[in-house]
Design a protein around this motif. Structure first.
Motif, short mmCIF file in Angstrom:
data_model
loop_
_atom_site.label_atom_id
_atom_site.label_comp_id
_atom_site.label_asym_id
_atom_site.label_seq_id
_atom_site.Cartn_x
_atom_site.Cartn_y
_atom_site.Cartn_z
N ASN A 36 0.86 -1.17 0.00
CA ASN A 36 0.00 0.00 0.00
C ASN A 36 0.90 1.23 0.00
N VAL A 37 1.05 1.86 -1.13
CA VAL A 37 2.03 2.93 -1.27
C VAL A 37 1.38 4.29 -1.02
N ALA A 38 1.95 5.06 -0.09
CA ALA A 38 1.47 6.40 0.20
C ALA A 38 1.58 7.28 -1.04
N CYS A 39 0.54 8.07 -1.29
CA CYS A 39 0.45 8.83 -2.54
C CYS A 39 0.66 10.32 -2.37
N GLY A 40 1.29 10.74 -1.27
CA GLY A 40 1.66 12.14 -1.11
C GLY A 40 0.74 12.97 -0.26
#
Length: 255
Positions: A36-40
């Protein structure tokens, strides 16, 4: 859930900003099957997203967009009031940003998971949950949505024709109703590594876990979240993976 059923292991990754890093992304990517990659919006920046997507693609780990309220200072864990149209646009914006780096790495964004306050809000809030689903559909109407079993988010995802994927947490305390105990309450986070490992096996094998009250409740999930922002996270994640494999559980991404 039986031993022959597959379970996905996911972790929140890319939760840094600039020179600051919270998660050991490289090591966790050797354990999990989905990232789950943080998107800023709660964490992450362009360089971090690009790096994590490249590392995930190299290891064959599925990439998911972890979308959040716009709250860098609060790490996305503060309650916010965002108009539905604005929230939908911001969800789509985050997915689109990560998709650029996923495709550059030879992969793609394969699912969406809300983060923090937004994750908890869309368990019960119909308006905010619908806004998240609208944002996902705006970005890609085929994307699976990962969330809490029984949540409004997953119900609305299914209504919209999106795959609704259930998730469990071995290191978070549950209420008797199957929701997460708020982080501000005592005992909300399970800190005993042995307990986390045993809860992981119980969730994967029987779809059940002991709630905060001591009662055993049903929490049937296709994916198990391993938090990467706690002390000793990598070592604990490895223990969980090894114990699941030893228990005959098949580890496999859902998307």
């Amino acid at each position: 859930m039986t031993a022959s059923t597959a379970i996905d292991l996911n972790a929140d990754l890319g939760e840094g900003f600039g020179r600051w890093r919270l998660t050991d992304d490289e090591q966790l990517l050797s354990v999990v099957t989905s990232a789950n990659v943080a998107c800023g919006f709660h964490a992450g920046d362009a360089a971090t997203m690009r790096r994590v997507c490249a590392q995930a693609a190299e290891r064959g780990v599925t990439i998911g967009a972890q979308v959040s309220y716009r709250d860098l200072a609060g790490f996305g864990r503060r309650a916010m009031e965002v108009p539905p149209a604005e929230l939908a646009a911001e969800v789509a914006y985050q997915i689109g940003a990560l998709e650029v780096f996923a495709r550059a790495a030879g992969s793609r964004v394969a699912y969406v998971k809300p983060h923090g306050a937004l994750y908890n809000r869309v368990v019960h809030d119909e308006v905010q949950a619908r806004a998240v689903i609208d944002g996902v559909r705006l970005a890609d109407a085929s994307l699976p949505v990962l969330g809490l079993p029984g949540s409004r988010l997953l119900a609305l995802a299914a209504e919209a024709g999106l795959p609704a994927v259930t998730e469990a947490f071995a290191d978070r305390a549950y209420t008797d109703e199957g929701t997460l105990v708020p982080r501000g309450q005592d005992g909300a986070v399970v800190t005993d590594p042995d307990a986390v490992v045993e809860r992981s096996v119980s969730l994967a094998r029987s779809g059940s876990v002991v709630a905060h009250s001591g009662a055993r409740i049903q929490v049937r999930a296709r994916s198990l979240c391993l938090h990467g922002d706690t002390p000793g996270a990598v070592g604990l994640a490895r223990r969980v993976r090894e114990r699941l494999v030893a228990a005959g559980v098949r580890l496999e991404a859902f998307a």
